[in-house]
Design a protein around this motif. Sequence first.
Motif, PDB file in Angstrom:
ATOM      1  N   LEU A  59       0.894  -1.170   0.145  1.00 47.93           N
ATOM      2  CA  LEU A  59       0.058   0.075  -0.004  1.00 47.93           C
ATOM      3  C   LEU A  59       0.930   1.393   0.074  1.00 47.93           C
ATOM      4  CD1 LEU A  59      -2.564   1.475   0.544  1.00 47.93           C
ATOM      5  CD2 LEU A  59      -2.093   1.240   2.914  1.00 47.93           C
ATOM      6  N   THR A  61       1.189   5.409  -0.020  1.00 48.24           N
ATOM      7  CA  THR A  61       0.529   6.742   0.115  1.00 48.24           C
ATOM      8  C   THR A  61       1.764   7.802   0.251  1.00 48.24           C
ATOM      9  OG1 THR A  61       0.834   6.383   2.549  1.00 48.24           O
ATOM     10  CG2 THR A  61      -1.076   5.829   1.634  1.00 48.24           C
ATOM     11  N   ALA A 130      -8.079   6.422  -0.349  1.00 56.57           N
ATOM     12  CA  ALA A 130      -8.232   5.689   0.918  1.00 56.57           C
ATOM     13  C   ALA A 130      -8.515   6.344   2.101  1.00 56.57           C
ATOM     14  CB  ALA A 130      -7.161   4.582   0.947  1.00 56.57           C
ATOM     15  N   PHE A 158     -11.091   1.453   0.359  1.00 57.27           N
ATOM     16  CA  PHE A 158     -10.169   1.834  -0.775  1.00 57.27           C
ATOM     17  C   PHE A 158     -11.238   1.845  -1.746  1.00 57.27           C
ATOM     18  CE2 PHE A 158      -7.632   1.753  -4.277  1.00 57.27           C
ATOM     19  CZ  PHE A 158      -6.263   2.342  -4.100  1.00 57.27           C
TER      20      PHE A 158
END
Length: 204
Positions: A59, A61, A130, A158
């Motif tokens: 994941l 970000t 998300a 998400f």
Amino acid sequence: MNSKSAPSSDIAFTPTVKAIQSRKGSRATYAGIEQRGGWQTTIDPDLASFIGEVRSFFLATANSEGQPYVQHRGGPPGFLRVIDRNTLGFADFKGNRQFITEGNLEDNPKAFLFLIDYALQRRVKIWGRARMVEATPALLARLMPEGYRARPEQILLFEVEAWDANCPQHIPQRFEADDVARLLAQRDARIAELEALLAARDDT
């Protein structure tokens, strides 16, 4: 898709990326994809099936200053779950409690999932947004893997905006240890069965 709207692949193919593609000779291929609307934007049965077998993923970000961060998430097969055609979710288990991902998402909800199956040599890239939400009993009942011994701390939802499946080129083929152990046990059981049959013949 409305012909006047940008293709979904523009989420990754910025003008700078397209200029590089033109310079390096791949623009025509991706222009053809764009003419068909770009990448898929909803979760189809094939993607849902793939997600149902996923044991780990990454994941990504970025914070308000654009500093990227990638976090691994793992669990039993299918712990990443399809909620509807546009939404994925998973129980976020207690870890080192740095909360970098959560902080990044509060400042910048844009996120990215990278899913890879080494055995099948397949990878899927998913762009979207998300957010972390409270681990309510209703969400836990839907997202917490049954019998899995981990402490859920919160829930990540998400929203899928676009996704693309890559070719298997350069993905090393690897297998999960428990899958290998199961196949070896089946082999050993079959060998034992055949040896017993041979021994029975020798005794007659």
